[in-house]
Scaffold this motif. Structure first.
Motif, PDB file in Angstrom:
ATOM      1  N   PHE A 174       0.836  -1.192   0.000  1.00  0.00           N
ATOM      2  CA  PHE A 174       0.000   0.000   0.000  1.00  0.00           C
ATOM      3  C   PHE A 174       0.877   1.251   0.000  1.00  0.00           C
ATOM      4  CE2 PHE A 174      -2.929  -3.111   1.763  1.00  0.00           C
ATOM      5  CZ  PHE A 174      -4.119  -2.812   1.117  1.00  0.00           C
ATOM      6  N   ALA A 175       0.385   2.315  -0.618  1.00  0.00           N
ATOM      7  CA  ALA A 175       1.024   3.627  -0.569  1.00  0.00           C
ATOM      8  C   ALA A 175      -0.064   4.677  -0.721  1.00  0.00           C
ATOM      9  CB  ALA A 175       2.080   3.781  -1.653  1.00  0.00           C
ATOM     10  N   GLY A 176       0.014   5.729   0.087  1.00  0.00           N
ATOM     11  CA  GLY A 176      -1.003   6.764   0.020  1.00  0.00           C
ATOM     12  C   GLY A 176      -0.419   8.141   0.298  1.00  0.00           C
ATOM     13  N   GLU A 177      -1.088   9.166  -0.219  1.00  0.00           N
ATOM     14  CA  GLU A 177      -0.705  10.553   0.010  1.00  0.00           C
ATOM     15  C   GLU A 177      -1.955  11.390   0.257  1.00  0.00           C
ATOM     16  OE1 GLU A 177       1.739  12.263  -2.983  1.00  0.00           O
ATOM     17  OE2 GLU A 177       3.104  10.550  -3.110  1.00  0.00           O
ATOM     18  N   LEU A 178      -1.820  12.388   1.129  1.00  0.00           N
ATOM     19  CA  LEU A 178      -2.911  13.310   1.425  1.00  0.00           C
ATOM     20  C   LEU A 178      -2.325  14.699   1.608  1.00  0.00           C
ATOM     21  CD1 LEU A 178      -5.931  13.830   2.145  1.00  0.00           C
ATOM     22  CD2 LEU A 178      -5.279  13.420   4.528  1.00  0.00           C
ATOM     23  N   ALA A 179      -2.892  15.687   0.923  1.00  0.00           N
ATOM     24  CA  ALA A 179      -2.409  17.065   1.011  1.00  0.00           C
ATOM     25  C   ALA A 179      -3.584  18.019   1.115  1.00  0.00           C
ATOM     26  CB  ALA A 179      -1.553  17.412  -0.202  1.00  0.00           C
ATOM     27  N   LEU A 180      -3.445  19.028   1.969  1.00  0.00           N
ATOM     28  CA  LEU A 180      -4.424  20.092   2.126  1.00  0.00           C
ATOM     29  C   LEU A 180      -3.718  21.418   1.889  1.00  0.00           C
ATOM     30  CD1 LEU A 180      -4.978  17.792   4.537  1.00  0.00           C
ATOM     31  CD2 LEU A 180      -6.943  19.279   4.942  1.00  0.00           C
ATOM     32  N   PHE A 181      -4.362  22.347   1.163  1.00  0.00           N
ATOM     33  CA  PHE A 181      -3.704  23.610   0.857  1.00  0.00           C
ATOM     34  C   PHE A 181      -4.706  24.761   0.837  1.00  0.00           C
ATOM     35  CE2 PHE A 181      -4.885  21.611  -3.145  1.00  0.00           C
ATOM     36  CZ  PHE A 181      -5.541  22.631  -3.820  1.00  0.00           C
ATOM     37  N   TYR A 182      -4.174  25.949   1.072  1.00  0.00           N
ATOM     38  CA  TYR A 182      -4.949  27.189   0.955  1.00  0.00           C
ATOM     39  C   TYR A 182      -4.058  28.234   0.293  1.00  0.00           C
ATOM     40  CZ  TYR A 182      -8.152  30.980   1.963  1.00  0.00           C
ATOM     41  OH  TYR A 182      -9.028  32.020   1.834  1.00  0.00           O
ATOM     42  N   MET A 183      -4.585  28.927  -0.714  1.00  0.00           N
ATOM     43  CA  MET A 183      -3.800  29.880  -1.495  1.00  0.00           C
ATOM     44  C   MET A 183      -4.454  31.258  -1.502  1.00  0.00           C
ATOM     45  SD  MET A 183      -2.972  27.609  -4.898  1.00  0.00           S
ATOM     46  CE  MET A 183      -2.107  26.038  -4.805  1.00  0.00           C
ATOM     47  N   VAL A 219      -8.129  19.819  -1.409  1.00  0.00           N
ATOM     48  CA  VAL A 219      -7.591  18.580  -0.865  1.00  0.00           C
ATOM     49  C   VAL A 219      -7.218  17.686  -2.036  1.00  0.00           C
ATOM     50  CG1 VAL A 219      -8.048  16.546   0.564  1.00  0.00           C
ATOM     51  CG2 VAL A 219      -9.081  18.749   1.163  1.00  0.00           C
ATOM     52  N   GLU A 220      -6.071  17.033  -1.948  1.00  0.00           N
ATOM     53  CA  GLU A 220      -5.659  16.062  -2.948  1.00  0.00           C
ATOM     54  C   GLU A 220      -5.245  14.780  -2.247  1.00  0.00           C
ATOM     55  OE1 GLU A 220      -2.531  17.868  -5.174  1.00  0.00           O
ATOM     56  OE2 GLU A 220      -3.904  18.942  -6.508  1.00  0.00           O
ATOM     57  N   ALA A 221      -5.688  13.644  -2.775  1.00  0.00           N
ATOM     58  CA  ALA A 221      -5.370  12.359  -2.157  1.00  0.00           C
ATOM     59  C   ALA A 221      -5.131  11.324  -3.242  1.00  0.00           C
ATOM     60  CB  ALA A 221      -6.515  11.905  -1.249  1.00  0.00           C
ATOM     61  N   SER A 222      -4.270  10.369  -2.937  1.00  0.00           N
ATOM     62  CA  SER A 222      -4.008   9.273  -3.860  1.00  0.00           C
ATOM     63  C   SER A 222      -3.752   7.998  -3.066  1.00  0.00           C
ATOM     64  CB  SER A 222      -2.808   9.578  -4.758  1.00  0.00           C
ATOM     65  OG  SER A 222      -1.614   9.635  -4.002  1.00  0.00           O
ATOM     66  N   LEU A 223      -4.082   6.876  -3.673  1.00  0.00           N
ATOM     67  CA  LEU A 223      -3.897   5.572  -3.035  1.00  0.00           C
ATOM     68  C   LEU A 223      -3.469   4.571  -4.096  1.00  0.00           C
ATOM     69  CD1 LEU A 223      -4.205   3.792  -0.476  1.00  0.00           C
ATOM     70  CD2 LEU A 223      -6.565   3.327  -1.226  1.00  0.00           C
TER      71      LEU A 223
END
Length: 275
Positions: A174-183, A219-223
């Motif tokens: 398994f591999a996952g990523e999660l990112a939250l951002f405000y611009m 929000v960006e996420a990948s699995l």
């Protein structure tokens, strides 16, 4: 019918000095660099309708020079934290002239940088928090029908605050990523248009303008999952909320409207079989 002939010439050089030491190994690392770009562009534009020349042929010449210096340093802190700081200073000067007698010579001085804090959890997981400031140079709009007050536009600046997690299983299944951002976008550059003569589509003018401000959040996420030695499946999801802030021109009021080219959501599903 619009016929355009374009010739572009560009030369660039990027020179970097990087320390052999790194923050993870020796507790400190650094990078210094300089960058230069020279661009020349010549255009000839010919507009015809039903075999007749609509307006005189337009010949243009454009030159631009970018010069930048940048650096970054990273330190190892207590509790396994890494701190890094970067700075970039850039100047861009441009010259434009055409056969209609129009001339522009804008110069932009821009400053960007970033501060980042990160921490690793074992060999396969890490967390980061970054605050950064980016920029995009200004420019000018050509064409006899462009209003004088919209001939030139300013650089755009973007402040970004982002945090995220990355993790992978010990066996790589398994591999996952999660990112939250405000611009925050300042003097946001937007592509807009208007029609000078009602009923005459050839009088439609496209140009670049500066909106007052813009806000983006998402929000960006990948699995990724290795189902079997020969089969991998994956999924991604992106959620985005954008808006113009205080953008008005003439009778147009785009305050609060979604920004262009910014879908509220997007996703992907994938599978890969290796036989």
């Amino acid at each position: 019918l619009r016929d355009a002939l374009r010739r572009i010439r560009a030369q660039s050089q990027d020179l970097r000095f990087v320390s052999s030491a790194t923050a993870r190994d020796e507790g400190f690392g650094w990078l210094l660099g300089v960058y230069a770009l020279r661009l020349e562009e010549d255009n000839r534009q010919r507009d015809e309708f039903d075999g007749a020349l609509l307006r005189p042929v337009l010949d243009t010449h454009y030159e631009a020079v970018n010069l930048a210096a940048y650096g970054e340093a990273e330190w190892a802190l207590a509790a396994g934290l890494l701190f890094s700081a970067g700075l970039r200073v850039e100047t861009r000067s441009a010259d434009y002239r055409d056969s209609d007698g129009a001339t522009f010579s804008p110069t932009d001085d821009m400053l960007g940088g970033n501060l980042s804090l990160s921490r690793e959890f074992g060999d396969r997981s890490d967390w980061y928090l970054t605050a950064s400031r980016g920029y995009k140079a200004g420019g000018f709009n050509i064409g006899a029908l462009v209003p004088d007050e919209r001939r030139e536009f300013d650089p755009e600046y973007l402040w970004n605050l982002e945090t995220g997690l990355r993790s992978a299983g010990a066996d790589g299944t398994f591999a996952g990523e999660l990112a939250l951002f405000y611009m925050w976008r300042e003097s946001q550059q937007v592509a807009t248009s208007f029609q000078v003569v009602p009923g005459d589509p050839l009088s439609y003018v496209f140009y670049t303008d500066n909106a007052a401000r813009g806000h983006n959040a998402g929000v960006e996420a990948s699995l990724a999952w290795r189902v079997a030695p020969a089969l991998n499946v994956g999924a991604t999801l992106g959620l985005l909320q954008t808006e113009y802030v205080g953008y008005r021109y003439g009778e147009r009021n785009l305050d609060g409207r979604d920004q262009a080219h910014a879908p509220n959501w997007q996703y992907s599903l994938s599978a890969e079989w290796n036989a």
